[in-house]
Write a protein that holds these residues in place. Sequence first.
Motif, PDB file in Angstrom:
ATOM      1  N   GLN A  26       0.851  -1.181   0.000  1.00 24.09           N
ATOM      2  CA  GLN A  26       0.000   0.000   0.000  1.00 24.09           C
ATOM      3  C   GLN A  26       0.888   1.232   0.000  1.00 24.09           C
ATOM      4  OE1 GLN A  26      -2.684   0.951   3.383  1.00 24.09           O
ATOM      5  NE2 GLN A  26      -4.358   0.655   1.941  1.00 24.09           N
ATOM      6  N   ILE A 324     -11.910  -2.254  -7.539  1.00 25.11           N
ATOM      7  CA  ILE A 324     -11.267  -3.517  -7.193  1.00 25.11           C
ATOM      8  C   ILE A 324     -11.073  -4.312  -8.472  1.00 25.11           C
ATOM      9  CG2 ILE A 324     -11.410  -5.632  -5.825  1.00 25.11           C
ATOM     10  CD1 ILE A 324     -13.325  -4.186  -3.940  1.00 25.11           C
ATOM     11  N   HIS A 350      -9.422   5.262  -5.334  1.00 27.97           N
ATOM     12  CA  HIS A 350      -8.493   4.278  -4.768  1.00 27.97           C
ATOM     13  C   HIS A 350      -8.589   2.997  -5.586  1.00 27.97           C
ATOM     14  CE1 HIS A 350      -5.928   3.146  -1.216  1.00 27.97           C
ATOM     15  NE2 HIS A 350      -6.011   2.018  -1.900  1.00 27.97           N
ATOM     16  N   VAL A 352      -7.555  -1.051  -5.889  1.00 28.23           N
ATOM     17  CA  VAL A 352      -7.115  -2.290  -5.246  1.00 28.23           C
ATOM     18  C   VAL A 352      -6.940  -3.347  -6.333  1.00 28.23           C
ATOM     19  CG1 VAL A 352      -7.717  -4.157  -3.662  1.00 28.23           C
ATOM     20  CG2 VAL A 352      -8.226  -1.788  -3.049  1.00 28.23           C
ATOM     21  N   THR A 384      -3.396  -0.064  -3.731  1.00 23.36           N
ATOM     22  CA  THR A 384      -3.177  -1.222  -2.861  1.00 23.36           C
ATOM     23  C   THR A 384      -3.110  -2.465  -3.739  1.00 23.36           C
ATOM     24  OG1 THR A 384      -4.390  -0.223  -1.008  1.00 23.36           O
ATOM     25  CG2 THR A 384      -4.104  -2.610  -0.954  1.00 23.36           C
TER      26      THR A 384
END
Length: 414
Positions: A26, A324, A350, A352, A384
């Motif tokens: 991360q 994601i 963000h 992932v 991440t």
Amino acid sequence: MKKKIVFVIYKKPEIMEEDTKYILLQSGGKSIAYNDNDCFVNGLKKSKEEGDNRNSKQTAEDLKKRFYAEFFRTHYKNLVILTAAGTSLDNGDGKGKTRDELWNFCENEINAFKEEIAGIENKDFFSGKDIEGLLSYIILYGKIAEAKKKTTIDELKKKLEEKIKNACDLQLDKSVPSPHKTFLDKITARKPSDPRVQLFTTNYDTLFEQAANEGGFIVIDGFSFTHPREFSGSYFDYDIVHREKTRIKQEESFVSKVLQLYKLHGSLNWERVSDARIIQKEKTDSPLIIYPASEKYESSYEQPYFEMMSRFQQVLRKEETLLIVIGFGFQDKHIQNVIIEAVAQNPGFHLVIVNYNGNEKIETMHLEQFFECVEKMEVKRKVTILFDTFSEFTKNYPENKTYIKRDNNDTIQP
């Protein structure tokens, strides 16, 4: 009370052995890794408590599960999922095929080109079992070949594409708990006032549709609610509500278990019946799909693919968006570039990445653009990367029964 997991870096990281395996990265130098002897958090060796009989891998995996339990309970207004071939590999006995397995499955059709194209077996894509490279070469070769040869090449290519289509015709394995259904259960457990989850996939198979049917989900997929189901991008703007409740409170009127599904490379149950008309059928001999070749980038600018890509780009530009990515190899540039743009330009975004391979650790190949420094295993802001299979990720993804205000400092204590 469960301990809160917080990343803290307060001293110089220790030098780790070369065989250290990273399973979580991360931004800000935060990480979980292990080797045969030790577990590391943020580059620091984690000390063992008395009575702790776990080995280093078990310790690291437990820390990663604790990270899941907190990070994925934080609230993002927009939840976006991108899946690819990796999710189809987790379907029990009816699983999809890896790149090598697909090549082997199509071996007879592939070898037939040796007689028509001299030296094709000496190309790098042949030794590397790269079907996308093979098809790209065949398409280019066919464009410059004489008429008779071109006809033969086209016939062989059609047989190969038919075999690829058959390899992707998968049935949901009902003999075991389906990670596809469980995943849909967990990601759609959101506030009624939040936008619907948007699930994008490059897969041709209908595993998510089958799982939705098994679980009683309503899928908004760009097709009409009439029969035959006909495609129009405007259907993505529809939603499902309880009519009786619309006058009470807006968020209470939205029906639960509804999601939006976008199939970026087409589907085995789509068929083009005319230039302007695309319908959905249970079975079709001519599915509307983009086969793995360089022409897929060109095809992505045609309908219905252009509608799907436009929606993908739009949602990644919105504030409070979590993307994601599961089972995607980041080798499709038209998709990859949209994600890179969001990381670089959207402060409320963000990313992932659930990265799985046979090496038990995060691999940086094709992910270099998301790193500040590959050598130091430092990822970019708002990124991440996790090492996990689709089924394990789904199992450890928390049931979202409560909603927590996001705190970017909530990570892992060494």
